[in-house]
Write a protein that holds these residues in place. Sequence first.
Motif, PDB file in Angstrom:
ATOM      1  N   LYS A  18      -3.585   1.745  11.323  1.00 42.53           N
ATOM      2  CA  LYS A  18      -5.039   1.281  10.347  1.00 42.53           C
ATOM      3  C   LYS A  18      -4.893   1.051   9.432  1.00 42.53           C
ATOM      4  CE  LYS A  18      -8.427   4.629   8.601  1.00 42.53           C
ATOM      5  NZ  LYS A  18      -8.990   6.184   7.827  1.00 42.53           N
ATOM      6  N   PHE A  19      -3.514   0.269   8.574  1.00 43.40           N
ATOM      7  CA  PHE A  19      -3.023   0.305   7.908  1.00 43.40           C
ATOM      8  C   PHE A  19      -3.171  -1.293   8.481  1.00 43.40           C
ATOM      9  CE2 PHE A  19       0.221  -2.496   5.454  1.00 43.40           C
ATOM     10  CZ  PHE A  19      -0.236  -3.079   4.600  1.00 43.40           C
TER      11      PHE A  19
ATOM     12  N   GLN B   5      -6.345  -2.525   8.589  1.00 47.66           N
ATOM     13  CA  GLN B   5      -7.385  -3.374   7.486  1.00 47.66           C
ATOM     14  C   GLN B   5      -6.422  -4.154   6.364  1.00 47.66           C
ATOM     15  OE1 GLN B   5      -6.343   0.869   5.687  1.00 47.66           O
ATOM     16  NE2 GLN B   5      -8.589   1.539   6.273  1.00 47.66           N
ATOM     17  N   ASP B   6      -5.460  -4.701   6.780  1.00 47.71           N
ATOM     18  CA  ASP B   6      -4.831  -5.864   5.869  1.00 47.71           C
ATOM     19  C   ASP B   6      -5.177  -7.351   5.909  1.00 47.71           C
ATOM     20  OD1 ASP B   6      -2.610  -6.687   3.763  1.00 47.71           O
ATOM     21  OD2 ASP B   6      -2.162  -7.646   5.927  1.00 47.71           O
TER      22      ASP B   6
ATOM     23  N   MET C 252       0.879   4.655   0.731  1.00 44.92           N
ATOM     24  CA  MET C 252       0.258   6.314   1.645  1.00 44.92           C
ATOM     25  C   MET C 252       1.100   7.677   1.521  1.00 44.92           C
ATOM     26  SD  MET C 252       0.318   6.447   5.456  1.00 44.92           S
ATOM     27  CE  MET C 252       1.623   6.626   6.534  1.00 44.92           C
TER      28      MET C 252
ATOM     29  N   THR D 231       2.737  -5.923   4.803  1.00 44.15           N
ATOM     30  CA  THR D 231       2.678  -6.864   6.223  1.00 44.15           C
ATOM     31  C   THR D 231       3.523  -8.065   5.414  1.00 44.15           C
ATOM     32  OG1 THR D 231       0.455  -6.902   5.495  1.00 44.15           O
ATOM     33  CG2 THR D 231       0.735  -5.316   6.993  1.00 44.15           C
TER      34      THR D 231
ATOM     35  N   GLU E 152      -1.590   6.129  11.269  1.00 44.38           N
ATOM     36  CA  GLU E 152      -2.034   5.770   9.645  1.00 44.38           C
ATOM     37  C   GLU E 152      -1.575   3.492   9.518  1.00 44.38           C
ATOM     38  OE1 GLU E 152      -0.170   8.658  10.979  1.00 44.38           O
ATOM     39  OE2 GLU E 152      -1.844   9.907   9.979  1.00 44.38           O
TER      40      GLU E 152
ATOM     41  N   LEU F  39       4.043   0.520   2.945  1.00 44.85           N
ATOM     42  CA  LEU F  39       3.493  -0.182   3.444  1.00 44.85           C
ATOM     43  C   LEU F  39       3.992  -1.292   3.495  1.00 44.85           C
ATOM     44  CD1 LEU F  39       1.312   2.003   5.833  1.00 44.85           C
ATOM     45  CD2 LEU F  39       4.123   2.218   6.334  1.00 44.85           C
TER      46      LEU F  39
ATOM     47  N   MET G 231       1.118  -1.260  -0.115  1.00 47.30           N
ATOM     48  CA  MET G 231      -0.059   0.196  -0.200  1.00 47.30           C
ATOM     49  C   MET G 231       0.666   1.502   0.027  1.00 47.30           C
ATOM     50  SD  MET G 231      -1.821   1.655   3.108  1.00 47.30           S
ATOM     51  CE  MET G 231      -2.914   3.290   3.449  1.00 47.30           C
TER      52      MET G 231
END
Length: 131
Positions: A22-23, A26-27, A3, A127, A19, A125, A1
Amino acid sequence: MIMNVRTTQGQQFIDITREVQKFVEQDGLQDGFVVVYVPHTTAAVTINENGDPAVVRDIIATLNKVFPVQGDYTHFEGNSHAHIKASLLGSSCTVPVENGKLQLGTWQSIYFCEFDGPRQRKVQLKTVSGR
């Protein structure tokens, strides 16, 4: 992602911890790591204290004492100080994630570090599952 970060000063630290968290949410990552990467040569990312804004001011002031904006540099763009600062702080950080939460210390935050602004910047970003 990707940002987007909009900086408003020549040199500034922007807290991007919310932020990034939050990512992660959401992930859907529960256990693993999040990598924060800055694809710029005059910006960086670091983890440091969030409790007292004087810490960020002191970091920038000290970097400017050692690597002043105007110095004996030969880079034609005139932003060598920014390249040096970004190289020292680094272009990425990796933060452990457990139970969907960043495992930062009590006073730690993730900061985007601008050294050649103001600009529109990007932070990548990613994960990595720990399973």
